[in-house]
Design a protein around this motif. Structure first.
Motif, PDB file in Angstrom:
ATOM      1  N   LEU A  77       0.914  -1.090   0.083  1.00  0.00           N
ATOM      2  CA  LEU A  77      -0.155   0.012   0.130  1.00  0.00           C
ATOM      3  C   LEU A  77       0.791   1.292   0.080  1.00  0.00           C
ATOM      4  O   LEU A  77       0.468   2.240  -0.521  1.00  0.00           O
ATOM      5  CB  LEU A  77      -1.051  -0.027   1.221  1.00  0.00           C
ATOM      6  CG  LEU A  77      -2.206  -0.955   1.256  1.00  0.00           C
ATOM      7  CD1 LEU A  77      -2.858  -0.866   2.613  1.00  0.00           C
ATOM      8  CD2 LEU A  77      -3.141  -0.518   0.170  1.00  0.00           C
ATOM      9  N   ARG A  78       1.942   1.023   0.636  1.00  0.00           N
ATOM     10  CA  ARG A  78       2.965   2.422   1.036  1.00  0.00           C
ATOM     11  C   ARG A  78       3.434   2.784  -0.669  1.00  0.00           C
ATOM     12  O   ARG A  78       3.716   3.904  -0.736  1.00  0.00           O
ATOM     13  CB  ARG A  78       3.958   2.160   1.829  1.00  0.00           C
ATOM     14  CG  ARG A  78       4.833   3.457   2.311  1.00  0.00           C
ATOM     15  CD  ARG A  78       5.924   3.074   3.042  1.00  0.00           C
ATOM     16  NE  ARG A  78       6.939   2.077   2.506  1.00  0.00           N
ATOM     17  CZ  ARG A  78       7.869   1.601   2.936  1.00  0.00           C
ATOM     18  NH1 ARG A  78       8.028   1.749   4.459  1.00  0.00           N
ATOM     19  NH2 ARG A  78       8.832   0.934   2.293  1.00  0.00           N
ATOM     20  N   ASP A  79       3.728   1.522  -1.499  1.00  0.00           N
ATOM     21  CA  ASP A  79       4.286   1.698  -2.709  1.00  0.00           C
ATOM     22  C   ASP A  79       3.094   2.228  -3.600  1.00  0.00           C
ATOM     23  O   ASP A  79       3.269   3.005  -4.476  1.00  0.00           O
ATOM     24  CB  ASP A  79       4.847   0.512  -3.018  1.00  0.00           C
ATOM     25  CG  ASP A  79       6.229   0.442  -2.371  1.00  0.00           C
ATOM     26  OD1 ASP A  79       6.612   1.247  -1.692  1.00  0.00           O
ATOM     27  OD2 ASP A  79       6.548  -1.001  -2.077  1.00  0.00           O
ATOM     28  N   ARG A  80       1.900   1.784  -3.313  1.00  0.00           N
ATOM     29  CA  ARG A  80       0.875   1.933  -4.340  1.00  0.00           C
ATOM     30  C   ARG A  80       0.166   3.517  -4.249  1.00  0.00           C
ATOM     31  O   ARG A  80      -0.245   4.069  -5.153  1.00  0.00           O
ATOM     32  CB  ARG A  80      -0.178   0.644  -4.129  1.00  0.00           C
ATOM     33  CG  ARG A  80      -1.292   0.982  -5.175  1.00  0.00           C
ATOM     34  CD  ARG A  80      -1.271   0.854  -6.646  1.00  0.00           C
ATOM     35  NE  ARG A  80      -0.589  -0.626  -6.902  1.00  0.00           N
ATOM     36  CZ  ARG A  80      -1.446  -1.626  -7.334  1.00  0.00           C
ATOM     37  NH1 ARG A  80      -2.888  -1.337  -7.203  1.00  0.00           N
ATOM     38  NH2 ARG A  80      -1.038  -2.845  -7.578  1.00  0.00           N
ATOM     39  N   TYR A  81       0.107   3.746  -2.901  1.00  0.00           N
ATOM     40  CA  TYR A  81      -0.462   5.102  -2.693  1.00  0.00           C
ATOM     41  C   TYR A  81       0.562   5.977  -1.989  1.00  0.00           C
ATOM     42  O   TYR A  81       0.231   6.121  -0.676  1.00  0.00           O
ATOM     43  CB  TYR A  81      -1.787   4.784  -1.942  1.00  0.00           C
ATOM     44  CG  TYR A  81      -2.870   3.917  -2.400  1.00  0.00           C
ATOM     45  CD1 TYR A  81      -3.608   4.259  -3.205  1.00  0.00           C
ATOM     46  CD2 TYR A  81      -2.853   2.655  -2.180  1.00  0.00           C
ATOM     47  CE1 TYR A  81      -4.650   3.527  -4.033  1.00  0.00           C
ATOM     48  CE2 TYR A  81      -3.728   1.705  -3.040  1.00  0.00           C
ATOM     49  CZ  TYR A  81      -4.676   2.343  -3.804  1.00  0.00           C
ATOM     50  OH  TYR A  81      -5.659   1.534  -4.396  1.00  0.00           O
ATOM     51  N   PRO A  82       1.614   6.362  -2.184  1.00  0.00           N
ATOM     52  CA  PRO A  82       2.538   7.140  -1.659  1.00  0.00           C
ATOM     53  C   PRO A  82       2.229   8.377  -1.660  1.00  0.00           C
ATOM     54  O   PRO A  82       1.263   9.031  -1.951  1.00  0.00           O
ATOM     55  CB  PRO A  82       3.903   7.149  -2.766  1.00  0.00           C
ATOM     56  CG  PRO A  82       3.103   7.293  -4.095  1.00  0.00           C
ATOM     57  CD  PRO A  82       1.920   6.313  -3.915  1.00  0.00           C
ATOM     58  N   ASP A  83       2.648   9.058  -0.213  1.00  0.00           N
ATOM     59  CA  ASP A  83       2.338  10.306   0.028  1.00  0.00           C
ATOM     60  C   ASP A  83       3.462  11.165  -0.478  1.00  0.00           C
ATOM     61  O   ASP A  83       4.795  11.278  -0.219  1.00  0.00           O
ATOM     62  CB  ASP A  83       2.560  10.377   1.724  1.00  0.00           C
ATOM     63  CG  ASP A  83       2.296  11.828   2.356  1.00  0.00           C
ATOM     64  OD1 ASP A  83       2.614  12.988   1.569  1.00  0.00           O
ATOM     65  OD2 ASP A  83       1.788  11.974   3.310  1.00  0.00           O
ATOM     66  N   LEU A  84       2.852  12.004  -1.574  1.00  0.00           N
ATOM     67  CA  LEU A  84       3.987  12.806  -2.510  1.00  0.00           C
ATOM     68  C   LEU A  84       4.511  13.734  -1.640  1.00  0.00           C
ATOM     69  O   LEU A  84       5.968  14.176  -2.005  1.00  0.00           O
ATOM     70  CB  LEU A  84       3.118  13.019  -3.594  1.00  0.00           C
ATOM     71  CG  LEU A  84       2.489  12.199  -4.361  1.00  0.00           C
ATOM     72  CD1 LEU A  84       1.732  12.915  -5.777  1.00  0.00           C
ATOM     73  CD2 LEU A  84       3.526  11.132  -4.926  1.00  0.00           C
TER      74      LEU A  84
END
Length: 380
Positions: A77-84
């Motif tokens: 999830l961290r890779d799929r939905y990163p905090d830009l």
């Protein structure tokens, strides 16, 4: 949701696990959640099923679950939905979307554990501890988002526009936009709540208070319309020819509401007056606000939610108790209001205290020097 808006595949499509998909749906039906929360959880569970299918080649049984599953899913999830924004600072952190999806996955694993459906020897408690052991010591808090202090210019942007003399869609669209922006600020409503209203709900602008039943958490609440909002709603509804149960904020585009929100140029184009009313979409409102904000030179992050944020902060700045602001906004816990909305007010009050009681470095030095001069010199 915040960002990383990727739509995971639905369970049962492609290689997603039909057995786990069935368990996930059974758990969702048993949860006491609002329809919107269930929809969000369903997206999270779909993401989990997609992850399992990707990692386990579509194994259709809970036997594919091990105690590393949640930990690996959290990394996925961290890779799929990163905090830009965090990535720009060199940090690897998930977004709120990813964190919510992980909560949904945890609830499913807990449900499977309670129903003795986890593989033999797999412990839900150890699954949680494995997630915690992989985390650093820093705990990510809520990322407050600043609101342009001039966001009210979105409202005046539409109020300043000359109203066409000729009756028609363009005139109706401008009357609608004026009323919509004022109502969003006035009541602090979310877009979805405002767009769920009908003309009858507000009595064509004659109602001072409005009972909301279609809310985010499913709990009804009451909001209040100022005299200005009432007048704008009355002016808008007077020129409409649809019925009392029509959407309060209707589409006046080319005879049909644009469900993808793509129709914005000119804030309303030609359409036959009196056609069956359809409500405008949240995407349409977003584009209205974005276009107005751009014209007014506001920050790029200005959105319809900025009006809700500004209203909450204005009420707090004027001294309205936090718990009553929370009740107006529909927050179940005042802590949500404090974390999301009150922090800027608290900072301003702190700044005012420092300004009132604090001295500048030069004044502090002069005062300290004067105090030293008042001390008697023992040597005469």
């Amino acid at each position: 949701m915040d960002d990383g808006r990727q739509t995971p595949p639905s369970p049962g499509e492609g290689t997603a696990s039909p057995v786990l998909a069935g368990y996930a749906e059974e758990m969702l039906q048993a949860l006491d959640l609002s329809p919107l929360s269930k929809t969000t959880y369903r997206c999270g569970l779909n993401a989990l099923l997609a992850f399992i299918a990707e990692a386990q080649s579509g194994v259709g049984s809970p036997e594919a679950i091990d105690e590393e599953l949640l930990h690996r899913f959290a990394l996925w999830l961290r890779d799929r939905y990163p905090d830009l924004r965090a990535r720009a600072r060199g940090e690897a952190r998930p977004t709120r979307t990813a964190r919510t999806y992980l909560v949904a996955a945890k609830r499913l694993m807990n449900w499977l554990d309670l129903h003795e459906l986890l593989p033999a020897g797999v412990s839900y408690d150890r699954m949680l501890r494995r997630i915690d052991s992989g985390r650093g010591t820093r705990r990510a808090g809520y990322q407050q988002r600043r609101t342009d202090p001039g966001v009210a210019r979105v409202i005046t942007h539409f109020l300043r526009q000359p109203l066409p003399d000729r009756q028609g869609p363009r005139r109706l669209a401008l009357l609608r936009n004026r009323a919509l922006m004022c109502v969003l600020y006035d009541t602090g409503m979310r877009i979805s709540e405002a767009l769920a209203l009908t003309r009858e709900d507000v009595l064509d602008g004659r109602a001072h208070k409005v009972r909301l039943t279609l809310t985010k958490n499913g709990k009804p609440r009451t909001v209040f319309l100022s005299e200005e909002s009432q007048q704008l709603l009355q002016a808008y509804c007077r020129e409409r020819s649809d019925g009392s149960y029509a959407p309060l904020f209707a589409s006046h585009g080319r005879g049909k509401a644009s469900r993808d929100g793509a129709h914005v140029p000119g804030y309303g184009d030609s359409a036959p007056v009196g056609a069956a009313a359809q409500g405008i979409t949240p995407q349409y409102v977003w584009q209205l606000v974005k276009k107005a904000a751009q014209a007014e030179g506001l920050y790029d992050n200005t959105s319809p939610h900025s009006l809700r944020h500004r209203r909450a902060q204005d009420l707090l700045d004027e001294g309205m108790p936090l718990e009553w602001v929370a009740a107006l906004l529909g927050h179940q816990h005042p802590d949500t209001t404090r974390v999301v909305y009150a922090w800027e007010t608290d900072e301003e009050r702190l700044a005012d205290m420092v300004s009132t009681y604090g001295l500048s470095p030069s004044d502090a030095q002069r005062k300290r020097g004067a105090a030293n001069d008042d001390v008697p010199n023992p040597d005469g």
